[in-house]
Write an enzyme that holds these catalytic residues in place. Structure first.
Site, PDB file in Angstrom:
ATOM      1  N   HIS A   1       7.686  -3.280  15.266  1.00  0.00           N
ATOM      2  CA  HIS A   1       7.239  -4.280  16.068  1.00  0.00           C
ATOM      3  C   HIS A   1       7.720  -4.285  17.609  1.00  0.00           C
ATOM      4  CE1 HIS A   1       4.899  -8.140  16.077  1.00  0.00           C
ATOM      5  NE2 HIS A   1       5.520  -8.220  16.902  1.00  0.00           N
TER       6      HIS A   1
ATOM      7  N   GLU B   1       0.345  -3.073   4.980  1.00  0.00           N
ATOM      8  CA  GLU B   1       1.255  -4.218   5.254  1.00  0.00           C
ATOM      9  C   GLU B   1       0.427  -5.214   5.061  1.00  0.00           C
ATOM     10  OE1 GLU B   1       2.440  -4.017   9.352  1.00  0.00           O
ATOM     11  OE2 GLU B   1       3.862  -2.448   9.016  1.00  0.00           O
TER      12      GLU B   1
ATOM     13  N   HIS C   1      -2.669  -3.412   8.469  1.00  0.00           N
ATOM     14  CA  HIS C   1      -2.114  -4.604   8.174  1.00  0.00           C
ATOM     15  C   HIS C   1      -3.290  -5.394   8.124  1.00  0.00           C
ATOM     16  CE1 HIS C   1       1.030  -7.757   8.797  1.00  0.00           C
ATOM     17  NE2 HIS C   1       0.082  -8.458   8.035  1.00  0.00           N
TER      18      HIS C   1
END
Length: 237
Positions: A190, A70, A43
Site C-alpha cells: 500500500h 486480495e 483485488h
C-alpha cells in the site's frame, strides 16, 4: 530477494472506463511476468469496478508465477477463491464502499471468524495472509488465526517517509521481527513506490513479498511498464 507482485487493478480500471478490452488485462499480466515480476495480485470488489470476478477466473491460466487474490472474505469472495485456487489469498477488511484498503484487521476481535475462514482455505491448499497494521498486538493476534503470513499495511510509512520522517519505519521493523518470532511470513503493501521501496526493504527483516499497484502503474505512464518493473526489481535486490 523479496518478490515483487504487481497489482493490476488499475489496468482493469482503465479498461472498464471505455468498455471493450483495451488495455488487455490478460496480455498485461503476461507481459508483467515476462518483464521479471514474480507475481500478479488482484483485488476484486463486490461492485467489480475494476477487477471482475471473471478476470480472476481467466487469469488462473495466465499467471505462471505467484497468483495472489486480495479481498474481504464475504461469501462470494470465498466462493471465488475456492473455485480459482490461487497460490495465496490475502484477507483485507474492506468496507463495501471503500475506495481502497484503509485499515488492517482487528485480529483479536475477529480471531474466531478469521480462524474459520483460514482453515477452509488451508484445507484447499491455498496459502493465507492477513492485512494488518504494524501493531505488535495485531501481529500476535494474527498468529492465533492459523495464517501463514501477514501483509503489513504501509500507507502510514509512505506518508511519513514523504514528510521526511525516516523513523516511521521502526514500528514496521518491530512488527516484522515479532512476526518472524511467531513463525509468520511477512508481506507488505500500500503506497510503496520507487521513491520509498528501497529504504523500506533495507529496514524490514525477512520481507518475503511486496504487492504494488497504483504507484507502479502510474509511474509506468511516464517511464514505461517494462522499465518500471525492472526498476522495482533493482530496488528489491
Amino acid at each position: 530477494m523479496t518478490k515483487l507482485s504487481v497489482n493490476i487493478n488499475k489496468i482493469a480500471t482503465l479498461r472498464n472506463a471505455r468498455g471493450g478490452n483495451v488495455p488487455d488485462l490478460l496480455k498485461a499480466a503476461k507481459d508483467i511476468q515476462n518483464f521479471g515480476a514474480q507475481g500478479i495480485t488482484i483485488h476484486p470488489r463486490p461492485d467489480e469496478r475494476h477487477i471482475r470476478y471473471q478476470d480472476a477466473r481467466d487469469l488462473k491460466s495466465i499467471v505462471h508465477t505467484e497468483y495472489n487474490i486480495e479481498g474481504n472474505p464475504e461469501k462470494n469472495f470465498i466462493d471465488l477463491v475456492l473455485e480459482v485456487k490461487p497460490d495465496q489469498v490475502t484477507l483485507v477488511p474492506d468496507a463495501v464502499d471503500a475506495i481502497t484498503s484503509n485499515a488492517g484487521w482487528e485480529t483479536k476481535k475477529h480471531r474466531d471468524f478469521l480462524r474459520e475462514v483460514i482453515s477452509e482455505f488451508k484445507r484447499n491448499g491455498i496459502r493465507t495472509s492477513i492485512f494488518v497494521d504494524p501493531v505488535i498486538e495485531m501481529v500476535e493476534g494474527a498468529a492465533e488465526t492459523g495464517t501463514e503470513r501477514i501483509e503489513l499495511y504501509t500507507e502510514s510509512f509512505a506518508t511519513e517517509y514523504g514528510n521526511g520522517n525516516l523513523q516511521s519505519v521502526e514500528v514496521y521493523a518491530a512488527a516484522a521481527k515479532r512476526a518472524g518470532e511467531l513463525g509468520l511470513g511477512v508481506n507488505a503493501g500500500h503506497d510503496l513506490s520507487l521513491d520509498n521501496l528501497k529504504f523500506f526493504k533495507q529496514n524490514i527483516p525477512n520481507l518475503l513479498e511486496v504487492s504494488i499497484g497504483h504507484a507502479l502503474i502510474s509511474e509506468a505512464l511516464y517511464l514505461g511498464l517494462e522499465n518500471v518493473v525492472n526498476m522495482y526489481l533493482q530496488r528489491l535486490k
